[in-house]
Design a protein around this motif. Structure first.
Motif, PDB file in Angstrom:
ATOM      1  N   ASN A 296       0.831  -1.202   0.000  1.00  0.00           N
ATOM      2  CA  ASN A 296       0.000   0.000   0.000  1.00  0.00           C
ATOM      3  C   ASN A 296       0.873   1.263   0.000  1.00  0.00           C
ATOM      4  N   GLU A 297       0.781   2.040  -1.072  1.00  0.00           N
ATOM      5  CA  GLU A 297       1.683   3.185  -1.233  1.00  0.00           C
ATOM      6  C   GLU A 297       1.465   4.271  -0.182  1.00  0.00           C
ATOM      7  N   GLY A 298       0.191   4.546   0.148  1.00  0.00           N
ATOM      8  CA  GLY A 298      -0.107   5.579   1.131  1.00  0.00           C
ATOM      9  C   GLY A 298       0.437   5.206   2.511  1.00  0.00           C
ATOM     10  N   GLU A 299       0.253   3.952   2.879  1.00  0.00           N
ATOM     11  CA  GLU A 299       0.744   3.502   4.185  1.00  0.00           C
ATOM     12  C   GLU A 299       2.264   3.566   4.247  1.00  0.00           C
ATOM     13  N   ALA A 300       2.925   3.214   3.137  1.00  0.00           N
ATOM     14  CA  ALA A 300       4.386   3.261   3.100  1.00  0.00           C
ATOM     15  C   ALA A 300       4.868   4.690   3.294  1.00  0.00           C
ATOM     16  N   MET A 301       4.229   5.624   2.596  1.00  0.00           N
ATOM     17  CA  MET A 301       4.610   7.034   2.727  1.00  0.00           C
ATOM     18  C   MET A 301       4.377   7.503   4.165  1.00  0.00           C
ATOM     19  N   GLY A 302       3.220   7.155   4.716  1.00  0.00           N
ATOM     20  CA  GLY A 302       2.913   7.542   6.092  1.00  0.00           C
ATOM     21  C   GLY A 302       3.965   7.034   7.064  1.00  0.00           C
ATOM     22  N   LEU A 303       4.365   5.791   6.870  1.00  0.00           N
ATOM     23  CA  LEU A 303       5.327   5.187   7.789  1.00  0.00           C
ATOM     24  C   LEU A 303       6.700   5.869   7.709  1.00  0.00           C
ATOM     25  N   VAL A 304       7.200   6.130   6.499  1.00  0.00           N
ATOM     26  CA  VAL A 304       8.519   6.788   6.418  1.00  0.00           C
ATOM     27  C   VAL A 304       8.452   8.236   6.908  1.00  0.00           C
ATOM     28  N   VAL A 305       7.304   8.886   6.724  1.00  0.00           N
ATOM     29  CA  VAL A 305       7.156  10.261   7.225  1.00  0.00           C
ATOM     30  C   VAL A 305       7.210  10.257   8.757  1.00  0.00           C
ATOM     31  N   VAL A 306       6.445   9.375   9.371  1.00  0.00           N
ATOM     32  CA  VAL A 306       6.419   9.325  10.832  1.00  0.00           C
ATOM     33  C   VAL A 306       7.798   8.960  11.385  1.00  0.00           C
ATOM     34  N   ALA A 307       8.445   7.974  10.774  1.00  0.00           N
ATOM     35  CA  ALA A 307       9.760   7.554  11.260  1.00  0.00           C
ATOM     36  C   ALA A 307      10.789   8.668  11.091  1.00  0.00           C
ATOM     37  N   SER A 308      10.686   9.439  10.012  1.00  0.00           N
ATOM     38  CA  SER A 308      11.641  10.527   9.792  1.00  0.00           C
ATOM     39  C   SER A 308      11.354  11.705  10.710  1.00  0.00           C
ATOM     40  N   ALA A 309      10.060  11.975  10.942  1.00  0.00           N
ATOM     41  CA  ALA A 309       9.685  13.137  11.751  1.00  0.00           C
ATOM     42  C   ALA A 309       9.972  12.894  13.232  1.00  0.00           C
ATOM     43  N   TRP A 310       9.843  11.648  13.638  1.00  0.00           N
ATOM     44  CA  TRP A 310       9.947  11.284  15.051  1.00  0.00           C
ATOM     45  C   TRP A 310      11.206  11.829  15.725  1.00  0.00           C
ATOM     46  N   GLY A 311      12.380  11.484  15.158  1.00  0.00           N
ATOM     47  CA  GLY A 311      13.636  11.920  15.775  1.00  0.00           C
ATOM     48  C   GLY A 311      13.800  13.424  15.714  1.00  0.00           C
ATOM     49  N   ARG A 312      13.177  14.015  14.708  1.00  0.00           N
ATOM     50  CA  ARG A 312      13.300  15.434  14.464  1.00  0.00           C
ATOM     51  C   ARG A 312      12.478  16.265  15.449  1.00  0.00           C
ATOM     52  N   ILE A 313      11.432  15.671  15.993  1.00  0.00           N
ATOM     53  CA  ILE A 313      10.563  16.384  16.933  1.00  0.00           C
ATOM     54  C   ILE A 313      11.384  16.884  18.123  1.00  0.00           C
ATOM     55  N   SER A 314      12.292  16.076  18.607  1.00  0.00           N
ATOM     56  CA  SER A 314      13.131  16.450  19.750  1.00  0.00           C
ATOM     57  C   SER A 314      13.901  17.723  19.465  1.00  0.00           C
ATOM     58  N   TYR A 315      14.537  17.733  18.306  1.00  0.00           N
ATOM     59  CA  TYR A 315      15.364  18.871  17.919  1.00  0.00           C
ATOM     60  C   TYR A 315      14.512  20.136  17.835  1.00  0.00           C
ATOM     61  N   ASN A 316      13.389  20.022  17.131  1.00  0.00           N
ATOM     62  CA  ASN A 316      12.502  21.176  16.978  1.00  0.00           C
ATOM     63  C   ASN A 316      11.945  21.629  18.317  1.00  0.00           C
ATOM     64  N   PHE A 317      11.633  20.668  19.157  1.00  0.00           N
ATOM     65  CA  PHE A 317      11.083  20.946  20.484  1.00  0.00           C
ATOM     66  C   PHE A 317      12.030  21.847  21.282  1.00  0.00           C
ATOM     67  N   LEU A 318      13.323  21.484  21.263  1.00  0.00           N
ATOM     68  CA  LEU A 318      14.328  22.257  21.998  1.00  0.00           C
ATOM     69  C   LEU A 318      14.318  23.723  21.576  1.00  0.00           C
ATOM     70  N   PHE A 319      14.308  23.936  20.257  1.00  0.00           N
ATOM     71  CA  PHE A 319      14.348  25.305  19.755  1.00  0.00           C
ATOM     72  C   PHE A 319      13.065  26.063  20.076  1.00  0.00           C
ATOM     73  N   PHE A 320      11.925  25.374  19.896  1.00  0.00           N
ATOM     74  CA  PHE A 320      10.651  26.031  20.198  1.00  0.00           C
ATOM     75  C   PHE A 320      10.553  26.394  21.685  1.00  0.00           C
ATOM     76  N   LEU A 321      10.990  25.482  22.528  1.00  0.00           N
ATOM     77  CA  LEU A 321      10.896  25.743  23.963  1.00  0.00           C
ATOM     78  C   LEU A 321      11.758  26.945  24.342  1.00  0.00           C
ATOM     79  N   ALA A 322      13.008  26.945  23.792  1.00  0.00           N
ATOM     80  CA  ALA A 322      13.895  28.078  24.072  1.00  0.00           C
ATOM     81  C   ALA A 322      13.260  29.370  23.564  1.00  0.00           C
ATOM     82  N   GLY A 323      12.656  29.291  22.360  1.00  0.00           N
ATOM     83  CA  GLY A 323      12.001  30.467  21.785  1.00  0.00           C
ATOM     84  C   GLY A 323      10.862  30.944  22.654  1.00  0.00           C
ATOM     85  N   LEU A 324      10.064  30.017  23.152  1.00  0.00           N
ATOM     86  CA  LEU A 324       8.926  30.370  24.005  1.00  0.00           C
ATOM     87  C   LEU A 324       9.387  31.013  25.301  1.00  0.00           C
TER      88      LEU A 324
END
Lengths: 296, 433
Positions: free
Chosen positions: A155-183
Motif C-alpha cells: 500500500n503506497e499511502g501507508e508506506a509514505m505515512g510510515l517513512v514520514v512518521v519515522a523521519s519526523a519522530w527523531g526530528r521532533i526532539s530537535y525542533n522541540f528544543l528550539f521552540f521551547l527556548a524560543g517560548l
C-alpha cells in the motif's frame, strides 16, 4: 535588535583572514571540491572502475529529465518533505507549549523528549519497521484487532505515512528544543499584559506568541526541509527501499540507487547537481520571501 | 601495491607464525556473515594450514552490493584485493571491466581442466568461447518448498503432484477454501518468477542469448509466456492465495514460522528452514506451466562467483590459483554443498556427496542439482548477462508490486519494466563502449 549588537572591528586584513581561514579551508575541502567533482562528473558517462569516461555534455541531464519516473520523484520528494516538516514542527510546537506551561517536572519531561534525537535515522527506521512489520509488528497486530489490514509492503499511502512518521519522530526532539527556548525567551510581561486586557490563550498565541516565535520557526523551517531532503536516506533505505513501486523514492534515494546499485556514476552525479540547485533555490526563496514576514 | 595497513596486518600474522617468513598474502573480500561467514573462515583456515607458501586473508565487506562497491572503490584507489566476491547480477559489470579483472582461466596454470565444472553452473560465468572468467563459489537455484502439515490440515494429500503451475493453482484454491491465510509466498520474485521462469520454459529473457552475445541486448520478458504467469500470480495475489511479503527473502520468515503452505525460494534456503521449521517440510522441483512447455528446461543459478583483480604480483596470482584449485577440490566442495545447500560446482563433488549417502539421509537435497543438470542448457537457459542488472531487478520489483496491488495488469507492467530496463541497458552499453 541589530542596533544593540556590539561590533568588534579588526585593523588590517591579515588577522581576520587568518581567523576565517580554517572555516574557508574546511568549506573548500569538504564542500567546494566535492561539489566541483560532481559537476565535472555529471558531464560524462564513466565506467564504474574509472577505466574510461565518455563526454556527453548535458546528456545525463537530458536523460534524467526525459525520464517520467525521475520527474515523478520530484513530486514524491515535495510531498515527503512537506509532510515531514509539518508533522515534526507541528508536534514539536505543541509539546513545547505544553512544556512551557509546566511548573513541576519540566526537566524530566524535556529530557525524555530529547532522547529520540540521539537515535540515528537508520536505527529509527528499523525500530518503526519492527512496530509496523506486516507479520510480527505490534502496531500491525493491534490494527488487525481493530479490523484494519496494515500492509505498507504493497500500500503506497501507508508506506509514505510510515517513512514520514519515522523521519519526523527523531526530528521532533530537535525542533522541540528550539521552540521551547524560543517560548521561554518571550517576555512574560507582554503575555501577562495581554491576559490582563482579557486576551484568551488562543488570541495571545496568535497575536503575540507566534509572531515573536517567528525567527525560530523560520530557522526550523529551513533546517527541517534540508533534513527531509538529505538526511532521511537511512529511514527510507531500511523501511521501504523506495517502494512499493516508487511511492517513497525521494530524489536523494535515487542518487544512491543509481550510483551505488546501478553503478551509473554519470547519472548519479547529474542528480546531485540537480539537488544542489534545488536546495540553493529553496534557500534563496525562503530567505527572500518568507523571511520578510519574520519579526526579529 | 601493498600498503601500510596490509603490511601491518601481514606482520601481525607473520609474528604469530615463525615458519611464515616467505608467505605471500592473498586478500579475499567476501559478503558472508553468520553461519556462512564461519564456513568461509573454516575453508580459508584449512587452506592456510594445508601449505606454507601462501596466507589467504578473508575480509567481510558488507552485503553483495556493498562488497562490489568496496571492490570498485578499492580498484579506483589502486588498493584492490586479489579476490573479490561478486553476486551473479554483477557479472556483466565485471566482464565489461577489461582492465580491472584477470580471467580465472588465465590465472590458473596449464593443467586447468575447465570440463570438470558443472556446465549450467559455470556457464553463467564463461566467455563466449567457453572460458571461465570467474570461479563459481556459491550457487543456488529456486525450488518449491512445501509445508506438508499445512496441506494435511487443509485436507489435501501432502504427496499430491505439484510439478506444474496448473496443479499448484488448484491446490491454492483448496487451501484458500480451507481457510489458510497464506497459501503461497515467494522470495526473490524477479529471479524466480521471471529470470528462472524464462529459462525453465526455454523462452528468452533478453535478446542476444540473454545478453551473452553482446551489450546491445534488449529485454524480452514481456512475451506471452511470462505475461500468462505474472497474470496468474496477480490473480492469486488479488484472491489472497499468493501473499507478497517483500522484494528480498522476507517471505522466508512466514514460511519458516509455519504460516504458508507453499514457498518458492532458493535451494540455499535449506539451512535456515531445517534449523527453524517445526513442521514436516519437503523440497519439490520448481513448477512449470504445462500449457507453455511440454517439459521443463533447466533452471539457472543465483549466488556469487570469485573474480581475480588485475594489478597484483605473479606470486600472488600463483597463490590465488592454488586457493581456487583448493576450493574446487571434491572434498572441500562436497562439504560446502552439504553444509550450505549451495550447488556443488564440480560433478566430482556431487558424486562424492552421493557416495557419502548424504542425499539418502537428507531427501530432497539433490532436487536442485537434478533440476539444474537434467538437460543441456540452451541459449535461453545458460544464464543472464545484463548490465545494470541489480537496478533492473529493482524496476522489475516495482512493476510486479503494481500487479500484486492490482494497479496494473501483467502485460502493462512487464511492458513498462522492459522499456525502463532497456533505457538502463543502453546507458550500460554506452558506458562500457
Amino acid at each position: 535588535m541589530g542596533h544593540m549588537e556590539k561590533r568588534v572591528t579588526f585593523k588590517g586584513i591579515w588577522l581576520p583572514l587568518l581567523l576565517v581561514l580554517p572555516q574557508i579551508l574546511i568549506t573548500a575541502i569538504f564542500f567546494f571540491y566535492p561539489a566541483g567533482q560532481a559537476i565535472w562528473q555529471s558531464l560524462f558517462i564513466p565506467d564504474p572502475f574509472g577505466l574510461s569516461m565518455q563526454w556527453v555534455g548535458l546528456g545525463n541531464f537530458e536523460y534524467l529529465l526525459s525520464d517520467r519516473y525521475y520527474r515523478a520523484s520530484f513530486v514524491t520528494t515535495a510531498v515527503f518533505s512537506i509532510l515531514v516538516t509539518v508533522v515534526s514542527m507541528g508536534v514539536a510546537l505543541y509539546l513545547a507549549i505544553l512544556a512551557d506551561r509546566l511548573i513541576k517536572g519540566s526537566g524530566t519531561y524535556r529530557t525524555l523528549l530529547i532522547w529520540p534525537y540521539a537515535v540515528a535515522p537508520a536505527v529509527a527506521g528499523v525500530l518503526w519497521l519492527f512496530m509496523f512489520n506486516t507479520r510480527v509488528g505490534v502496531v500491525t497486530w493491534y490494527l488487525g484487532l481493530l479490523g484494519y489490514d496494515w500492509n505498507h509492503v504493497l500500500n503506497e499511502g501507508e508506506a509514505m505515512g510510515l517513512v514520514v512518521v519515522a523521519s519526523a519522530w527523531g526530528r521532533i526532539s530537535y525542533n522541540f528544543l528550539f521552540f521551547l527556548a524560543g517560548l521561554q525567551a518571550i517576555p512574560r510581561s507582554v503575555i501577562e499584559a495581554a491576559a490582563i486586557d482579557g486576551a484568551h490563550f488562543w488570541t495571545r498565541f496568535r497575536t503575540i506568541v507566534f509572531p515573536l516565535l517567528s525567527p525560530t520557526t523560520f530557522f526550523l523551517l529551513v533546517v527541517n526541509i534540508i533534513y527531509a531532503f538529505f538526511e532521511t536516506f537511512g529511514v527510507i533505505h531500511t523501511i521501504t527501499s523506495g517502494g512499493p513501486q516508487q511511492a517513497t523514492t525521494i530524489l536523494v534515494y535515487k542518487v544512491y540507487s543509481d550510483g551505488f546499485v546501478g553503478q551509473d556514476l554519470g547519472s548519479s552525479a547529474a542528480q546531485s547537481v540537480i539537488l544542489l540547485v534545488i536546495v540553493s533555490l529553496l534557500t534563496v526563496i525562503q530567505f527572500k520571501y518568507i523571511e520578510r514576514r519574520v519579526h526579529y | 601495491m601493498k600498503h601500510t595497513i596490509s603490511i601491518l596486518a601481514a606482520s601481525a600474522v607473520l609474528a604469530s607464525s615463525q615458519a611464515a617468513m616467505a608467505q605471500t598474502e592473498i586478500e579475499f573480500w567476501h559478503a558472508f556473515t553468520g553461519r556462512l561467514g564461519e564456513l568461509v573462515a573454516e575453508q580459508v583456515e584449512t587452506f592456510n594450514s594445508s601449505q606454507s607458501d601462501y596466507t589467504v586473508v578473508a575480509t567481510h565487506k558488507g552485503n553483495y552490493s556493498e562488497t562490489l562497491n568496496a571492490g570498485i572503490a578499492a580498484f579506483r584507489a589502486g588498493e584492490q584485493p586479489d579476490i573479490l566476491m561478486v553476486f551473479e547480477v554483477g557479472t556483466a559489470t565485471m566482464m565489461a571491466a577489461k582492465g580491472a579483472i584477470k580471467p580465472v582461466y588465465e590465472v590458473m596454470d596449464d593443467g586447468f581442466d575447465q570440463s570438470k565444472y558443472i556446465g549450467s553452473v559455470k556457464g553463467y560465468y564463461t566467455s563466449p568461447d567457453g572460458d571461465m572468467l570467474s570461479l563459481p563459489f556459491n550457487s543456488s537455484t529456486p525450488v518449491l518448498w512445501v509445508n506438508r502439515d499445512k496441506l494435511e490440515e487443509a485436507g489435501i494429500n501432502p504427496d499430491t503432484d505439484l510439478s506444474t503451475w496448473e496443479q499448484v493453482g488448484s491446490v491454492l484454491d483448496q487451501l484458500k477454501d480451507a481457510g489458510v491465510d497464506c497459501p503461497m509466498t515467494t522470495a526473490w520474485q524477479s529471479w524466480i518468477h521471471l529470470e528462472n521462469f524464462s529459462a525453465y520454459h526455454d523462452v528468452p529473457f533478453a535478446t542476444k542469448s540473454n545478453g551473452f552475445d553482446g551489450t546491445d541486448t534488449e529485454l524480452a520478458f514481456n512475451s506471452a509466456a511470462q505475461v500468462a504467469h505474472i497474470s496468474a500470480m496477480g490473480e492469486w495475489a488479488q484472491d489472497g492465495k499468493f501473499i507478497y511479503a517483500g522484494r528480498r527473502n522476507e517471505g522466508g520468515a512466514n514460511f519458516r514460522a509455519g504460516e504458508c503452505a507453499l514457498f518458492t525460494e532458493s535451494s540455499a534456503g535449506y539451512a535456515g528452514i531445517k534449523a527453524e521449521a517445526e513442521f514436516d517440510f519437503e523440497v519439490r522441483p520448481l513448477p512449470y506451466w504445462k500449457a507453455v512447455a511440454s517439459e521443463p528446461q533447466n533452471t539457472i543459478i543465483g549466488g556469487a562467483s570469485l573474480w581475480v583483480m588485475e594489478g597484483q604480483s605473479d606470486e600472488e596470482y600463483q597463490g590465488v590459483a592454488a586457493f581456487l584449485d583448493f576450493l574446487s577440490s571434491p572434498e572441500i566442495q562436497a562439504k560446502w554443498h552439504q553444509d550450505t545447500g549451495y550447488l556443488p560446482i564440480t560433478s566430482e563433488a556431487g558424486d562424492l556427496t552421493r557416495s557419502q549417502g548424504f542425499y539418502e539421509a537428507n531427501p530432497g537435497t539433490d532436487i536442485a542439482v537434478i533440476q539444474m543438470t537434467a538437460k543441456e542448457p540452451t541459449a535461453n537457459s545458460k544464464g543472464l548477462r545484463l548490465g545494470s542488472f541489480d537496478q533492473i531487478r529493482g524496476i522489475i520489483d516495482e512493476e510486479l508490486e503494481a500487479v500484486w496491488a492490482g494497479d496494473k495488469d501483467a502485460q502493462a507492467a512487464l511492458d513498462s519494466a522492459v522499456e525502463r530496463g532497456n533505457a538502463l541497458l543502453r546507458r550500460f552499453e554506452q558506458a562500457s563502449r
